[in-house]
Design a protein around this motif. Structure first.
Motif, PDB file in Angstrom:
ATOM      1  N   LYS A 171       0.813  -1.213   0.000  1.00 21.74           N
ATOM      2  CA  LYS A 171       0.000   0.000   0.000  1.00 21.74           C
ATOM      3  C   LYS A 171       0.847   1.264   0.000  1.00 21.74           C
ATOM      4  CE  LYS A 171      -3.925  -2.316   2.165  1.00 21.74           C
ATOM      5  NZ  LYS A 171      -4.779  -2.487   3.355  1.00 21.74           N
ATOM      6  N   HIS A 172       2.132   1.135   0.381  1.00 20.18           N
ATOM      7  CA  HIS A 172       3.050   2.274   0.320  1.00 20.18           C
ATOM      8  C   HIS A 172       3.709   2.398  -1.051  1.00 20.18           C
ATOM      9  CE1 HIS A 172       5.644  -1.058   0.792  1.00 20.18           C
ATOM     10  NE2 HIS A 172       6.157  -0.822   1.983  1.00 20.18           N
ATOM     11  N   THR A 173       3.296   1.564  -2.008  1.00 21.01           N
ATOM     12  CA  THR A 173       3.736   1.520  -3.412  1.00 21.01           C
ATOM     13  C   THR A 173       5.123   0.910  -3.568  1.00 21.01           C
ATOM     14  OG1 THR A 173       4.792   3.711  -3.668  1.00 21.01           O
ATOM     15  CG2 THR A 173       2.375   3.614  -3.893  1.00 21.01           C
ATOM     16  N   ASN A 174       5.789   0.546  -2.488  1.00 23.44           N
ATOM     17  CA  ASN A 174       7.093  -0.097  -2.571  1.00 23.44           C
ATOM     18  C   ASN A 174       6.925  -1.615  -2.605  1.00 23.44           C
ATOM     19  OD1 ASN A 174       9.143   2.187  -2.251  1.00 23.44           O
ATOM     20  ND2 ASN A 174       7.758   2.557  -0.536  1.00 23.44           N
ATOM     21  N   LEU A 175       7.963  -2.297  -3.036  1.00 24.87           N
ATOM     22  CA  LEU A 175       7.900  -3.744  -3.099  1.00 24.87           C
ATOM     23  C   LEU A 175       8.034  -4.350  -1.712  1.00 24.87           C
ATOM     24  CD1 LEU A 175       7.756  -5.851  -5.514  1.00 24.87           C
ATOM     25  CD2 LEU A 175      10.114  -6.377  -4.876  1.00 24.87           C
ATOM     26  N   VAL A 176       7.205  -5.337  -1.423  1.00 22.10           N
ATOM     27  CA  VAL A 176       7.260  -6.066  -0.159  1.00 22.10           C
ATOM     28  C   VAL A 176       7.523  -7.537  -0.479  1.00 22.10           C
ATOM     29  CG1 VAL A 176       6.075  -6.643   1.990  1.00 22.10           C
ATOM     30  CG2 VAL A 176       5.563  -4.485   0.832  1.00 22.10           C
ATOM     31  N   SER A 177       8.432  -8.128   0.270  1.00 20.57           N
ATOM     32  CA  SER A 177       8.772  -9.538   0.086  1.00 20.57           C
ATOM     33  C   SER A 177       8.490 -10.292   1.367  1.00 20.57           C
ATOM     34  CB  SER A 177      10.262  -9.658  -0.270  1.00 20.57           C
ATOM     35  OG  SER A 177      10.752 -10.961  -0.023  1.00 20.57           O
ATOM     36  N   ARG A 178       8.014 -11.518   1.229  1.00 22.97           N
ATOM     37  CA  ARG A 178       7.773 -12.342   2.414  1.00 22.97           C
ATOM     38  C   ARG A 178       9.085 -12.725   3.088  1.00 22.97           C
ATOM     39  NH1 ARG A 178       3.671 -17.014   0.645  1.00 22.97           N
ATOM     40  NH2 ARG A 178       4.918 -16.947  -1.270  1.00 22.97           N
ATOM     41  N   GLU A 179      10.184 -12.669   2.362  1.00 18.10           N
ATOM     42  CA  GLU A 179      11.486 -13.028   2.923  1.00 18.10           C
ATOM     43  C   GLU A 179      12.305 -11.826   3.372  1.00 18.10           C
ATOM     44  OE1 GLU A 179      12.737 -15.657  -0.516  1.00 18.10           O
ATOM     45  OE2 GLU A 179      13.543 -16.764   1.206  1.00 18.10           O
ATOM     46  N   TYR A 180      12.114 -10.686   2.723  1.00 15.54           N
ATOM     47  CA  TYR A 180      12.965  -9.526   3.005  1.00 15.54           C
ATOM     48  C   TYR A 180      12.187  -8.274   3.406  1.00 15.54           C
ATOM     49  CZ  TYR A 180      16.235 -12.659   0.739  1.00 15.54           C
ATOM     50  OH  TYR A 180      16.992 -13.759   0.419  1.00 15.54           O
ATOM     51  N   GLY A 181      10.906  -8.416   3.650  1.00 16.64           N
ATOM     52  CA  GLY A 181      10.128  -7.252   4.042  1.00 16.64           C
ATOM     53  C   GLY A 181      10.171  -6.185   2.969  1.00 16.64           C
ATOM     54  N   SER A 182      10.323  -4.946   3.403  1.00 17.09           N
ATOM     55  CA  SER A 182      10.357  -3.812   2.474  1.00 17.09           C
ATOM     56  C   SER A 182      11.776  -3.378   2.131  1.00 17.09           C
ATOM     57  CB  SER A 182       9.589  -2.625   3.085  1.00 17.09           C
ATOM     58  OG  SER A 182       8.202  -2.846   3.062  1.00 17.09           O
ATOM     59  N   TRP A 183      12.746  -4.264   2.367  1.00 13.12           N
ATOM     60  CA  TRP A 183      14.156  -3.867   2.223  1.00 13.12           C
ATOM     61  C   TRP A 183      14.844  -4.580   1.066  1.00 13.12           C
ATOM     62  CZ3 TRP A 183      14.219   0.210   5.117  1.00 13.12           C
ATOM     63  CH2 TRP A 183      13.580   0.240   6.355  1.00 13.12           C
ATOM     64  N   LEU A 184      14.355  -4.394  -0.145  1.00 13.80           N
ATOM     65  CA  LEU A 184      15.010  -4.955  -1.323  1.00 13.80           C
ATOM     66  C   LEU A 184      15.297  -3.848  -2.338  1.00 13.80           C
ATOM     67  CD1 LEU A 184      13.225  -8.321  -2.297  1.00 13.80           C
ATOM     68  CD2 LEU A 184      15.584  -8.024  -1.546  1.00 13.80           C
ATOM     69  N   LEU A 185      16.524  -3.817  -2.847  1.00 17.24           N
ATOM     70  CA  LEU A 185      16.876  -2.969  -3.971  1.00 17.24           C
ATOM     71  C   LEU A 185      16.802  -3.817  -5.227  1.00 17.24           C
ATOM     72  CD1 LEU A 185      19.970  -1.198  -2.376  1.00 17.24           C
ATOM     73  CD2 LEU A 185      17.695  -0.225  -2.708  1.00 17.24           C
ATOM     74  N   LEU A 186      16.322  -3.218  -6.317  1.00 22.18           N
ATOM     75  CA  LEU A 186      16.007  -3.987  -7.517  1.00 22.18           C
ATOM     76  C   LEU A 186      16.885  -3.619  -8.707  1.00 22.18           C
ATOM     77  CD1 LEU A 186      12.110  -3.766  -7.322  1.00 22.18           C
ATOM     78  CD2 LEU A 186      13.543  -5.700  -6.615  1.00 22.18           C
ATOM     79  N   GLY A 187      17.101  -4.598  -9.548  1.00 22.87           N
ATOM     80  CA  GLY A 187      17.774  -4.393 -10.821  1.00 22.87           C
ATOM     81  C   GLY A 187      17.156  -5.322 -11.846  1.00 22.87           C
ATOM     82  N   ALA A 188      17.407  -5.059 -13.131  1.00 26.19           N
ATOM     83  CA  ALA A 188      16.790  -5.859 -14.182  1.00 26.19           C
ATOM     84  C   ALA A 188      17.786  -6.176 -15.284  1.00 26.19           C
ATOM     85  CB  ALA A 188      15.589  -5.128 -14.770  1.00 26.19           C
ATOM     86  N   ILE A 189      17.660  -7.381 -15.839  1.00 26.26           N
ATOM     87  CA  ILE A 189      18.384  -7.770 -17.040  1.00 26.26           C
ATOM     88  C   ILE A 189      17.348  -8.093 -18.111  1.00 26.26           C
ATOM     89  CG2 ILE A 189      19.945  -9.437 -18.106  1.00 26.26           C
ATOM     90  CD1 ILE A 189      21.171  -9.939 -15.356  1.00 26.26           C
ATOM     91  N   PHE A 190      17.385  -7.359 -19.201  1.00 28.48           N
ATOM     92  CA  PHE A 190      16.541  -7.657 -20.355  1.00 28.48           C
ATOM     93  C   PHE A 190      17.342  -8.575 -21.283  1.00 28.48           C
ATOM     94  CE2 PHE A 190      13.487  -3.766 -20.637  1.00 28.48           C
ATOM     95  CZ  PHE A 190      13.211  -3.881 -19.283  1.00 28.48           C
ATOM     96  N   THR A 191      16.683  -9.556 -21.850  1.00 25.90           N
ATOM     97  CA  THR A 191      17.380 -10.469 -22.748  1.00 25.90           C
ATOM     98  C   THR A 191      16.492 -10.875 -23.912  1.00 25.90           C
ATOM     99  OG1 THR A 191      18.464 -12.632 -22.939  1.00 25.90           O
ATOM    100  CG2 THR A 191      16.714 -12.458 -21.309  1.00 25.90           C
ATOM    101  N   LYS A 192      17.155 -11.224 -25.015  1.00 24.49           N
ATOM    102  CA  LYS A 192      16.438 -11.767 -26.166  1.00 24.49           C
ATOM    103  C   LYS A 192      16.059 -13.229 -25.962  1.00 24.49           C
ATOM    104  CE  LYS A 192      18.409  -8.889 -29.875  1.00 24.49           C
ATOM    105  NZ  LYS A 192      19.180  -8.960 -31.141  1.00 24.49           N
TER     106      LYS A 192
END
Length: 382
Positions: free
Chosen positions: A157-178
């Protein structure tokens, strides 16, 4: 194209990601966030992006990974735990100390994560023969909806990502691939009736659950906002000088998070509870030296000292006047204006009037407005 042999390739990805320090990895299809474009459009249409003009400028590319890179077939989402040792909001009670958002207490995560993403992407490209691109926050990628679609967590509800394992403390990155990889199942929303994050916000920045108005958010005000901090938010900012963790720290899922000792990003000791009095003394060179390699360096000395001055005004310690007074002559109008407000909180009206009456004629309209506000309706004669 059929999905690349999933099991062995996925095992390879998971193993290499863990070696590099990533705590979560999952795969989403590039078409997995069909509702995100409309939500982003409504956010911008309502002006809730404030002065972040890069958001409407990149809106089309941000809304769909295939617009950013038409050849993308899979999006590999990765998360890194940066959980703090304790509740960061406890520092709010120590008025002589400055509260820096947890993610900014260590080396700039853009640099840390991007380097690791590139290494993983290169290994993946060598294994598959497929092109890759890496993205960390600054690119027009909607990491949180994609991470939800991949199953790493859900947008709370705070618009941030929540994880069952890490709570609200995850930094994200992405790899796009073909490469066409088997997508993971999305995570469902586990917020239920809880509204702890919404109720914790000191500025009421959430118009409704799952919606945020950046114009009222302390993270926006202290980092992205370039001008004077609006008066209505100054006292509730307390000693938050860079970002705000209140909604993150309030999330009950944090109690299930991995121990802070398992976090891959460890806070610098000198940024856990720095003294406001010391930070007021920073000139540009000292600021650059102190925050070398830190995300805080990005906002520049003037904006940072502006924030520290708001915290100083809230500290209720008249001894800070000695450090604040020289900043009344600072070359930056933003700093001068904040210094006037801060000193007005710590000095009796008569002394304040005497002090400001001796100052040279102020030319900046924002600083003039601060003087007027500090002295009430009395006119200054110079």
């Amino acid at each position: 194209m059929k999905p690349v042999s999933s099991d062995r390739l996925r095992t390879f990805l998971d193993t290499e990601a863990r070696k590099l320090g990533f705590d979560a990895i999952a795969v989403a299809s590039p078409d997995a966030i069909p509702l995100a474009p409309q939500r982003l459009h409504e956010f911008i249409a309502k002006g809730r992006h404030a002065t972040m003009e890069w958001m409407p400028e990149t809106q089309e590319r941000r809304s769909d990974p295939r617009i950013l890179w038409p050849e993308v077939r899979s999006v590999i989402m990765l998360g890194m735990n940066y959980g703090p040792e304790g509740d960061p909001t406890e520092l709010l009670a120590r008025k002589d100390r400055a509260n820096i958002s947890v993610y900014a207490r260590h080396r700039d995560y853009h640099d840390v994560i991007k380097g690791k993403l590139k290494e993983l992407a290169q290994k993946f490209a060598s294994r598959t023969g497929q092109d890759v691109k890496v993205f960390v926050d600054t690119a027009p990628v909607m990491e949180k909806p994609l991470a939800e679609a991949a199953g790493i967590g859900w947008q709370g509800k705070h618009t941030n990502l929540v994880s069952r394992e890490y709570g609200s403390w995850l930094l994200l990155g992405a790899i796009f691939t073909k490469a066409a990889l088997q997508a993971d199942s999305p995570e469902r929303d586990h917020c239920g009736s809880c509204r702890a994050c919404l109720d914790s916000c000191p500025t009421n920045a959430f118009p409704a659950p799952y919606q945020i108005d950046a114009r009222r958010c302390i993270s926006y005000l202290t980092i992205e906002h370039k001008g004077p901090i609006p008066h209505e938010f100054r006292h509730v900012m307390a000693n938050r000088i860079y970002g705000c963790d209140d909604c993150l720290a309030a999330c009950p899922w944090n109690k299930f998070a991995k121990l802070a000792s398992e976090a891959k990003l460890i806070a610098r000791e000198d940024l856990k509870e720095p003294r406001i009095a010391d930070l007021l003394l920073l000139d540009d060179q000292a600021f650059r030296t102190l925050f070398s390699g830190s995300p805080i360096k990005r906002i520049g000395r003037d904006r940072f000292v502006r924030n520290v001055l708001i915290a100083a005004g809230n500290a209720q310690d008249p001894a800070l006047v000695e450090q604040i007074e020289p900043l009344l002559d600072d070359p930056a109008p933003t700093v001068r204006g904040a210094a006037i407000w801060a000193i007005a909180q710590l000095m009796d009206p008569c002394r304040l009037s005497q002090l400001l009456s001796k100052r040279p004629q102020e030319q900046d309209p924002d600083v003039q407005a601060e003087i007027t506000a500090a002295l009430g309706t009395r006119e200054m004669s110079h």
